[in-house]
Design a protein around this motif. Structure first.
Motif: not given
Length: 363
Positions: A209-221
């Motif tokens: 879940d943590y990895h998917r969150m970081l990979a979300d474009p709005s977070v990765a930005r």
């Protein structure tokens, strides 16, 4: 050569192991927690295997080391041993605690007492190693006055065959033993909760879940540096207990108190005891945005930090264009302090300004 002494420390008596300890030793060695971090033990471990333990204990004494049964009110509650010293006068200490005696400071008390006793009998340096995921053993090391000296990567194999990093500690004769109170104590009860949001230590089960969150474009930005791999994030989650107990940082999963679902992540990092300062950071998964979760999470963590640690000042840094993060900090009681021009490097290599925030301990 260490003498076959009996050591008394408070309610604990440390003595050479006896045949009468065999059943209790077998139950301790057969316990899943013990077996996990000591994969060389037979599994299942029965009283018949205790004979090998007694043989190894005798070899330690004959070789210049020591092996003690830890007893309370005459009953076995654990073991602590010292490997025979090398030709430089350096020895290593190890311990295990019976399941029925955990959480009572048994290992820390015994490890400190045996180390002091070994120094009294000519030992120069005592070493200790603990798996980076074995938080209980790490706590013992710090409480017993050992100082962390580094980490050995993939130095030991666990019961599941996976290699794990080992944290190395040592005490020298004459080292002062620091106060037992950690700079960043664990949460009482293991979590913070306001009925809507729960904050719990980030665990390896949260890695996906943590990895998917970081990979979300709005977070990765707004992420600095290259994006991590799933393996990187799993390893990070395995380190969170070590970081906390060593006073380096706190890494928490934000959960929906009603469903238990993973909602995000909040951290307390860049802890500087000499300044009484730390930095807060945070991210949410998309489905939990706009519900006030992050404001609650940041507020709970900062309130806890001021109530339970010596921290005087908690800061945050946000990209100038990240207005959602600005609103979280404003609602959480932070004040804007200024702008660091061109501080953050974005994914395309350009630099953007950082807006600096702080919140001070209430006077």
């Amino acid at each position: 050569m260490l003498p076959r002494d009996v050591i008394s420390t408070g309610p604990l008596i440390l003595r050479p192991p006896a045949e009468a300890d065999a059943e209790a030793i077998a139950k301790t060695c057969d316990d899943p927690v013990t077996a996990w971090f000591m994969p060389g033990l037979p599994s299942p471990f029965g009283p018949e295997h205790a004979r090998g333990y007694f043989d190894r204990a005798a070899e330690k004494w004959e070789g210049g080391g020591a092996e003690f049964a830890i007893t309370e009110n005459g009953q076995y509650v654990g073991s602590v041993g010292v490997r025979p010293p090398d030709h430089w006068g350096v020895a290593e200490i190890g311990y295990m605690v019976a399941p029925w005696a955990r959480g009572k400071n048994v290992a820390a008390t015994a490890a400190r007492a045996v180390t002091d006793w070994a120094f009294d009998h000519g030992m120069r340096r005592m070493e200790l190693q603990a798996a980076v995921e074995n938080v209980a053993s790490l706590r013992v090391a710090y409480k017993a006055g050992f100082r962390e000296e580094g980490r050995r990567r993939d130095a030991k194999r666990l019961r599941d065959g996976r290699h794990v990093d080992m944290v190395t500690f040592a005490r020298l004769e004459g080292d002062g033993v620091p106060a037992a109170e950690p700079y960043l104590p664990f949460f009482e009860g293991g979590e913070l909760c306001d009925g809507v949001v729960r904050l719990v230590p980030l665990a390896v089960e949260d890695a996906a879940d943590y990895h998917r969150m970081l990979a979300d474009p709005s977070v990765a930005r707004y992420h600095m540096g290259p994006l991590s791999t799933p393996e990187d994030d799993e390893r990070r989650c395995r380190y969170t207990g070590y970081w906390w107990v060593s006073g380096q940082r706190i890494e928490l999963a934000i959960r929906d108190a009603a469903s238990g679902a993973f909602a995000g992540h909040v951290q307390l990092v860049q802890v500087v005891p000499s300044l009484g300062q730390a930095m807060v950071g945070y991210s949410l998964v998309p489905e939990y945005r706009g519900k006030g979760f992050m404001t609650r999470a940041v507020g709970m963590l900062v309130d806890w930090a001021f109530a339970n640690t010596p921290l005087h000042r908690i800061v945050a840094g946000t990209e100038a264009g990240n207005t959602a993060s600005h609103r979280v900090l404003e609602r959480s009681g932070f004040s804007r302090e200024g702008v660091h021009r061109g501080l953050f490097v974005t994914a395309d290599g350009t630099r953007v300004d950082d807006v600096a925030w702080s919140r001070l301990r209430p006077s």
